[in-house]
Design an enzyme around this catalytic site. Structure first.
Site, PDB file in Angstrom:
ATOM      1  N   GLY A  33      29.077 -29.338 -32.395  1.00 21.76           N
ATOM      2  CA  GLY A  33      28.851 -30.457 -33.298  1.00 21.76           C
ATOM      3  C   GLY A  33      27.621 -31.261 -32.898  1.00 21.76           C
ATOM      4  N   THR A  34      27.424 -31.443 -31.611  1.00 20.11           N
ATOM      5  CA  THR A  34      26.297 -32.255 -31.133  1.00 20.11           C
ATOM      6  C   THR A  34      24.969 -31.658 -31.588  1.00 20.11           C
ATOM      7  OG1 THR A  34      27.577 -32.965 -29.218  1.00 20.11           O
ATOM      8  CG2 THR A  34      25.178 -33.155 -29.043  1.00 20.11           C
TER       9      THR A  34
ATOM     10  N   CYS B  37      34.254 -38.948 -25.090  1.00 17.18           N
ATOM     11  CA  CYS B  37      32.868 -38.900 -24.630  1.00 17.18           C
ATOM     12  C   CYS B  37      32.476 -40.181 -23.910  1.00 17.18           C
ATOM     13  CB  CYS B  37      31.933 -38.689 -25.813  1.00 17.18           C
ATOM     14  SG  CYS B  37      32.536 -37.488 -26.984  1.00 17.18           S
TER      15      CYS B  37
ATOM     16  N   ASN C 202      36.029 -40.411 -35.298  1.00 12.59           N
ATOM     17  CA  ASN C 202      36.761 -39.754 -34.212  1.00 12.59           C
ATOM     18  C   ASN C 202      37.713 -40.675 -33.475  1.00 12.59           C
ATOM     19  OD1 ASN C 202      33.897 -40.468 -33.768  1.00 12.59           O
ATOM     20  ND2 ASN C 202      34.421 -40.257 -31.622  1.00 12.59           N
TER      21      ASN C 202
ATOM     22  N   GLN D  75      35.512 -34.259 -37.394  1.00 16.99           N
ATOM     23  CA  GLN D  75      36.918 -34.683 -37.296  1.00 16.99           C
ATOM     24  C   GLN D  75      37.685 -34.535 -38.609  1.00 16.99           C
ATOM     25  OE1 GLN D  75      38.471 -35.318 -34.558  1.00 16.99           O
ATOM     26  NE2 GLN D  75      36.828 -35.692 -33.091  1.00 16.99           N
TER      27      GLN D  75
ATOM     28  N   SER E 183      32.683 -28.374 -35.995  1.00 14.79           N
ATOM     29  CA  SER E 183      32.762 -27.907 -34.606  1.00 14.79           C
ATOM     30  C   SER E 183      34.031 -27.091 -34.393  1.00 14.79           C
ATOM     31  CB  SER E 183      32.734 -29.116 -33.664  1.00 14.79           C
ATOM     32  OG  SER E 183      32.900 -28.703 -32.332  1.00 14.79           O
TER      33      SER E 183
HETATM   34  N1  PMP Z   1      30.885 -35.723 -33.972  1.00 20.01           N
HETATM   35  C1  PMP Z   1      32.148 -36.175 -33.850  1.00 20.01           C
HETATM   36  C2  PMP Z   1      32.692 -37.097 -34.882  1.00 20.01           C
HETATM   37  C3  PMP Z   1      32.933 -35.771 -32.775  1.00 20.01           C
HETATM   38  O1  PMP Z   1      34.175 -36.226 -32.654  1.00 20.01           O
HETATM   39  C4  PMP Z   1      32.381 -34.889 -31.815  1.00 20.01           C
HETATM   40  C5  PMP Z   1      33.192 -34.425 -30.618  1.00 20.01           C
HETATM   41  N2  PMP Z   1      33.739 -35.473 -29.856  1.00 20.01           N
HETATM   42  C6  PMP Z   1      31.061 -34.443 -31.993  1.00 20.01           C
HETATM   43  C7  PMP Z   1      30.355 -34.882 -33.086  1.00 20.01           C
HETATM   44  C8  PMP Z   1      30.426 -33.516 -31.026  1.00 20.01           C
HETATM   45  O2  PMP Z   1      30.915 -32.195 -31.191  1.00 20.01           O
HETATM   46  P1  PMP Z   1      30.826 -31.140 -30.008  1.00 20.01           P
HETATM   47  O3  PMP Z   1      31.849 -31.542 -28.982  1.00 20.01           O
HETATM   48  O4  PMP Z   1      31.168 -29.825 -30.662  1.00 20.01           O
HETATM   49  O5  PMP Z   1      29.435 -31.155 -29.494  1.00 20.01           O
END
Ligand code: PMP
Length: 388
Positions: free
Chosen positions: A71-72, A327, A151, A181, A201
């Site tokens: 996702g990042t 995070c 999230n 999410q 993700s």
């Molecule tokens: N966006 C949201 C809303 C998330 O909750 C997260 C994961 N905590 C991410 C992005 C990042 O995704 P990833 O862990 O796959 O990098």
């Protein structure tokens, strides 16, 4: 000791059928999708099959899916990639104050590169008002990014309404939503939501970690963030993480099949947990909107206790939860999301997020309801604020 995992928004267990498939693409079907021999061709077929499965979960066409490392990366690519590719049209961007840091920090980076960013506030439930977004639009606006589901508090944003308002002002403004999410938890359809870009993700939907995707509507201009081979139509070069991608595809297929029944089950468990907490613990506030909320999210502020102390005490009883988002936990700053919702520092500090998943049972929830009040009483007995 009983162990109850209530942190599914941080990550989920990989499903057995998914894990078996992932393993087979490491040990047996290990070809490189770019190779022309039979191993490569089989790998390529599996890659395209996974693309169809992921596209199928969000109502996209397979060729509109770019696989990423999660996702990042997809958020970074969406925000920075479109801003750079479209900057000749204007340098104004819009987002919200409650985005995940993968989005927020991409905008912060762009500000340093000379872009102007408007941050839309939220109300006390964590909701963005589409009228506020409409008012923020300027002639130079090229991109809007608002998350589908938050999230931390699980609030579902009115993305479709926001997209309609924006498109009525200008068809040229690109709309991105971080749906990490929401995908696999509530119905998500890129055409229904009217978005041009969408992030998902794998590890939030019972697939492996380190894989995700960006949906890019055909015709949307985007610059790559990496350079190298021709993979993913040059928009995300690098040998594909085939085991991860195949696992993501399978997880997406299963999520689609089971979405309706999971939504019913998780909503019931969530309501049992929320109502139980409200009934047994005084001075508790539910954070987020009660209705416009994903099925598995419970977020409560428990006055006169520290979130971190709560987490540790719950952990000692085998219950895994989170305060704020995974995070940022570990830092003592209260969550930027709760503060943006106008929740005072001392109350935001006592916040607890419990996110439910497919393996949770009524017995799990009952165990939490039997355990939590005792922990809160003990912590409050030690709190100078409570005993004032
Ligand atoms: N966006 C949201 C809303 C998330 O909750 C997260 C994961 N905590 C991410 C992005 C990042 O995704 P990833 O862990 O796959 O990098």
């Amino acid at each position: 000791m009983q162990r109850v995992y209530l942190d599914h928004s941080a990550t989920t267990p990989v499903r057995k059928e998914v894990a078996d498939l992932v393993l087979s693409y490491m040990t047996t079907n290990y070809g490189n999708p770019s190779s022309i021999h039979s191993f490569g061709r089989e790998a390529k077929k599996a890659l395209e099959n996974a693309r169809e499965q992921v596209a199928g979960l969000i109502g996209a066409k397979p060729e509109e899916i770019i696989f990423t490392s999660g996702g990042t990366e997809a958020d970074n690519l969406a925000v920075i990639g479109t801003a750079l590719a479209n900057q000749k049209k204007g340098k104004h961007l819009i987002t919200s104050v409650i985005e995940h840091h993968a989005v927020l920090d991409s905008f912060k980076y762009l500000e340093k590169q000379g872009f102007e960013v408007t941050y839309i506030p939220v109300d006390e439930y964590g909701l963005v008002n589409p009228d506020h977004v409409a008012k923020a639009v300027k002639e130079q606006t090229i991109l809007l990014s608002i998350m589908h589901v938050n999230n931390e508090v699980g609030t579902i944003q009115p993305i479709k309404e926001i997209a309609e308002i924006i498109k009525s002002k200008s068809q040229d403004i690109i709309i991105h939503t971080d749906a990490v999410q929401s995908v696999g938890k509530i119905p998500v359809d890129v055409n229904e939501l009217k978005v041009d870009l969408l992030t998902a993700s794998s590890h939030k939907i019972y697939g492996p970690k380190g894989v995700g995707c960006l949906y890019v509507r055909k015709g949307t201009k985007i610059e790559p963030r990496y350079f190298g081979g021709g993979q993913e139509r040059k928009r995300r070069p690098g040998t594909e993480n085939l085991p991860g991608i195949v696992g993501f595809g399978k997880a997406a297929e299963l999520a689609k099949q089971e979405l309706k029944q999971e939504m019913v089950k998780l909503s019931e468990l969530r309501d049992m947990l929320m109502d139980g907490i409200l009934k047994t613990i005084p001075d508790v506030k539910i954070n987020g909107d009660r209705e416009k909320r994903i099925p598995g999210n419970v977020n409560v502020s428990i006055r006169y206790v520290e979130g971190e102390a709560l987490l540790l005490s719950l952990d000692m009883k085998g219950i895994a939860a989170s305060s704020g988002s995974a995070c940022t936990s570990g830092s003592l700053d209260p969550s930027h999301v709760l503060l943006a919702m106008g929740i005072p520092h001392e109350i935001a500090h006592g916040s607890l997020r419990m996110t439910l998943g497919r393996d949770n049972t009524k017995e799990d929830i009952q165990y939490v309801l039997d355990t939590l009040p005792g922990i809160v009483n003990k912590l409050r007995a030690m709190s100078p604020l409570y005993n004032k």
